[in-house]
Motif scaffolding. Structure first.
Motif: not given
Length: 164
Positions: A157, A159-161, A163-164
């Motif tokens: 989670r 890592k995903q935040s 990238k945005k």
């Protein structure tokens, strides 16, 4: 003050083997003199086995109890004699049986089964603390397992935040 069977045995051995008087042992260890004399008689009759924790030793049938009560009421034996014959560590147990018999009658006398030996207050506190520590340990282990399982998801989670 109540004493454990081990403490009573130690006091008896001090008197019989070491030659200390009843008075000295009584003052030093806080054991009542009459209790000490009774324990010495018990030790002389049965030895160490009278002071060992045993389930079989502490089971008394209704028939045996009624025979003891009858011997006391008829005047054939004293409380202490009956308690010695039954290998009881405390003669008050027999007087309790007689008291129950006198108050509630013969029907109130029932078989007695062993129960947990007497514990000092400190031992009870330590046991409670030990149980509490075990519960805390189990809870901590469960929390750790949860965190171990959820850690990869938390990383994913995070890592995903980024990238945005």
């Amino acid at each position: 003050m109540k004493t454990t069977l081990e403490e009573k045995l130690r006091c008896v051995k001090l008197h019989l083997n070491e030659g200390l008087s009843f008075e000295e042992v009584s003052k030093t260890y806080g054991v009542d003199r009459t209790t000490l004399k009774y324990c010495c008689n018990l030790y002389q009759r049965y030895g160490d086995k009278a002071f060992k924790q045993s389930v079989d030793r502490m089971t008394y049938t209704r028939k045996d109890k009624l025979a003891c009560i009858e011997a006391i009421i008829s005047g054939k034996k004293s409380y202490r004699e009956v308690a010695l014959d039954m290998m009881l560590t405390n003669p008050k147990i027999v007087s309790d049986w007689v008291l129950i018999y006198k108050r509630k009658g013969e029907a109130a006398i029932k078989d007695t089964y062993s129960r947990e030996a007497y514990k000092h207050h400190d031992d009870k506190v330590l046991e409670k603390e030990y149980k509490k520590l075990l519960e805390d340990l189990e809870r901590t282990k469960a929390e750790n397992e949860y965190l171990k399982k959820s850690f990869p998801q938390i990383l994913a989670r995070s890592k995903q935040s980024k990238k945005k």
